[in-house]
Design a protein around this motif. Structure first.
Motif, PDB file in Angstrom:
ATOM      1  N   ASP A 248       0.820  -1.215   0.000  1.00 14.46           N
ATOM      2  CA  ASP A 248       0.000   0.000   0.000  1.00 14.46           C
ATOM      3  C   ASP A 248       0.852   1.263   0.000  1.00 14.46           C
ATOM      4  O   ASP A 248       0.721   2.111  -0.877  1.00 14.46           O
ATOM      5  CB  ASP A 248      -0.997  -0.003   1.179  1.00 14.46           C
ATOM      6  CG  ASP A 248      -0.343  -0.251   2.547  1.00 14.46           C
ATOM      7  OD1 ASP A 248       0.903  -0.346   2.628  1.00 14.46           O
ATOM      8  OD2 ASP A 248      -1.086  -0.352   3.542  1.00 14.46           O
ATOM      9  N   ILE A 249       1.748   1.386   0.995  1.00 16.86           N
ATOM     10  CA  ILE A 249       2.517   2.619   1.137  1.00 16.86           C
ATOM     11  C   ILE A 249       3.998   2.335   1.344  1.00 16.86           C
ATOM     12  O   ILE A 249       4.362   1.470   2.154  1.00 16.86           O
ATOM     13  CB  ILE A 249       2.022   3.466   2.336  1.00 16.86           C
ATOM     14  CG1 ILE A 249       0.557   3.817   2.166  1.00 16.86           C
ATOM     15  CG2 ILE A 249       2.852   4.725   2.489  1.00 16.86           C
ATOM     16  CD1 ILE A 249       0.065   4.906   3.083  1.00 16.86           C
TER      17      ILE A 249
ATOM     18  N   ASP B 251       6.836   4.067   2.958  1.00 13.90           N
ATOM     19  CA  ASP B 251       6.951   5.166   3.918  1.00 13.90           C
ATOM     20  C   ASP B 251       8.422   5.274   4.342  1.00 13.90           C
ATOM     21  O   ASP B 251       9.241   5.781   3.581  1.00 13.90           O
ATOM     22  CB  ASP B 251       6.002   4.828   5.077  1.00 13.90           C
ATOM     23  CG  ASP B 251       5.765   5.968   6.037  1.00 13.90           C
ATOM     24  OD1 ASP B 251       5.452   7.064   5.607  1.00 13.90           O
ATOM     25  OD2 ASP B 251       5.895   5.739   7.262  1.00 13.90           O
TER      26      ASP B 251
ATOM     27  N   PHE C  84      -1.069  11.261   6.907  1.00 15.24           N
ATOM     28  CA  PHE C  84      -1.544   9.923   7.265  1.00 15.24           C
ATOM     29  C   PHE C  84      -2.872   9.687   6.556  1.00 15.24           C
ATOM     30  O   PHE C  84      -3.846  10.385   6.782  1.00 15.24           O
ATOM     31  CB  PHE C  84      -1.695   9.748   8.776  1.00 15.24           C
ATOM     32  CG  PHE C  84      -1.806   8.299   9.147  1.00 15.24           C
ATOM     33  CD1 PHE C  84      -0.664   7.524   9.334  1.00 15.24           C
ATOM     34  CD2 PHE C  84      -3.044   7.693   9.255  1.00 15.24           C
ATOM     35  CE1 PHE C  84      -0.754   6.175   9.631  1.00 15.24           C
ATOM     36  CE2 PHE C  84      -3.141   6.333   9.561  1.00 15.24           C
ATOM     37  CZ  PHE C  84      -1.995   5.585   9.749  1.00 15.24           C
TER      38      PHE C  84
ATOM     39  N   LYS D 201       5.760   7.942  -0.024  1.00 17.07           N
ATOM     40  CA  LYS D 201       5.996   9.153   0.779  1.00 17.07           C
ATOM     41  C   LYS D 201       7.506   9.332   0.884  1.00 17.07           C
ATOM     42  O   LYS D 201       8.113   8.961   1.899  1.00 17.07           O
ATOM     43  CB  LYS D 201       5.451   8.962   2.203  1.00 17.07           C
ATOM     44  CG  LYS D 201       3.953   8.935   2.368  1.00 17.07           C
ATOM     45  CD  LYS D 201       3.672   8.932   3.880  1.00 17.07           C
ATOM     46  CE  LYS D 201       2.271   8.535   4.212  1.00 17.07           C
ATOM     47  NZ  LYS D 201       2.068   8.371   5.667  1.00 17.07           N
TER      48      LYS D 201
HETATM   49  P1  XMP Z   1       7.385   1.652   6.193  1.00 18.91           P
HETATM   50  O1  XMP Z   1       7.663   2.770   7.129  1.00 18.91           O
HETATM   51  O2  XMP Z   1       7.906   0.358   6.683  1.00 18.91           O
HETATM   52  O3  XMP Z   1       5.833   1.583   6.306  1.00 18.91           O
HETATM   53  O4  XMP Z   1       7.755   1.978   4.754  1.00 18.91           O
HETATM   54  C1  XMP Z   1       5.048   0.956   5.466  1.00 18.91           C
HETATM   55  C2  XMP Z   1       3.794   0.589   6.196  1.00 18.91           C
HETATM   56  O5  XMP Z   1       3.368   1.625   7.069  1.00 18.91           O
HETATM   57  C3  XMP Z   1       1.984   1.786   7.015  1.00 18.91           C
HETATM   58  N1  XMP Z   1       1.686   3.205   6.745  1.00 18.91           N
HETATM   59  C4  XMP Z   1       0.466   3.724   6.706  1.00 18.91           C
HETATM   60  N2  XMP Z   1      -0.736   3.151   6.894  1.00 18.91           N
HETATM   61  N3  XMP Z   1      -1.764   5.230   6.452  1.00 18.91           N
HETATM   62  C5  XMP Z   1      -1.845   3.922   6.769  1.00 18.91           C
HETATM   63  O6  XMP Z   1      -2.948   3.427   6.917  1.00 18.91           O
HETATM   64  C6  XMP Z   1      -0.591   5.882   6.252  1.00 18.91           C
HETATM   65  O7  XMP Z   1      -0.550   7.068   5.946  1.00 18.91           O
HETATM   66  C7  XMP Z   1       0.593   5.065   6.399  1.00 18.91           C
HETATM   67  N4  XMP Z   1       1.909   5.348   6.259  1.00 18.91           N
HETATM   68  C8  XMP Z   1       2.534   4.178   6.485  1.00 18.91           C
HETATM   69  C9  XMP Z   1       1.504   0.923   5.884  1.00 18.91           C
HETATM   70  O8  XMP Z   1       0.813  -0.140   6.463  1.00 18.91           O
HETATM   71  C10 XMP Z   1       2.710   0.411   5.188  1.00 18.91           C
HETATM   72  O9  XMP Z   1       2.586  -0.957   4.914  1.00 18.91           O
END
Ligand code: XMP
Ligand code: MG
Length: 174
Positions: free
Chosen positions: A100-101, A103, A152, A131
């Motif tokens: 999904d994201i 991050d 978020f 992001k």
């Molecule tokens: P990392 O930091 O490991 O994170 O790249 C990825 C996971 O973090 C969750 N994530 C979010 N979930 N809204 C959400 O519902 C957001 O804005 C958000 N930002 C990060 C997501 O599950 C992803 O797999």
């Protein structure tokens, strides 16, 4: 649900999501022409994106899922754990991980590392949202539907404390 919805500001409509997901599926279809990729969705957040994406990938493919956890509510708890591994063998396969994201980058980095241990032929990643401003691990996705600032977001599979996943649009909580 009505009161909760009033606190949401729509960022991407159902139509905008569908259009971008469709473009990404077309790119995958072209790039994997003549191949039979194994497309791996990351539960739970990617479930809706994954379903819409693979529906429009117009080549033979197989699907599987992994589960990764790193978040509690709105905040990252740092350590990424793979609480479910895929069922299908990845050795010698062309793998596309669908998340999904992207991050901080920790989740996809961890999943890719785990998959690479089993000698796949290739590994690419497809994300609904990137992001880039939040990155702590050097990671670039191969297919990105939308680049977004540090907001978020919820809906279309994404949650805040497990709520809002069923919304057909993506929103920011006000
Ligand atoms: P990392 O930091 O490991 O994170 O790249 C990825 C996971 O973090 C969750 N994530 C979010 N979930 N809204 C959400 O519902 C957001 O804005 C958000 N930002 C990060 C997501 O599950 C992803 O797999
Ligand atoms: Mg997730």
């Amino acid at each position: 649900m009505e009161i909760e919805r009033e606190q949401l500001q729509v960022l991407f409509t159902r139509e905008q999501l569908a259009q971008k997901v469709s473009c990404t599926a077309k790119r995958i279809t072209e790039d994997y022409n003549g191949k039979n990729p194994l497309i791996i969705g990351v539960l739970n957040g990617a479930f809706m994106f994954f379903a819409d994406l693979v529906r429009e990938v117009d080549i033979p493919c197989e699907v599987d899922f992994v589960r990764a956890e790193s978040y509690s509510g709105k905040f990252s708890i740092g350590e990424v754990t793979l609480s479910l591994k895929g069922k299908l063998p990845v050795c010698g396969r062309d793998i596309i991980i669908v998340e999904d994201i992207l991050d901080t980058g920790r989740t996809l980095n961890k999943i890719r590392e785990e998959i690479l241990k089993d000698s796949p032929k290739s590994v690419k990643t497809a994300v609904l949202f990137d992001k880039p401003s939040r990155r702590t691990v050097d990671f670039k996705a191969d297919y990105i539907c939308f680049e977004i600032p540090d907001l978020f977001v919820v809906g279309y599979g994404l949650d805040c404390d497990e709520k809002y996943r069923n919304l057909p649009f993506v929103a920011v909580k006000k």
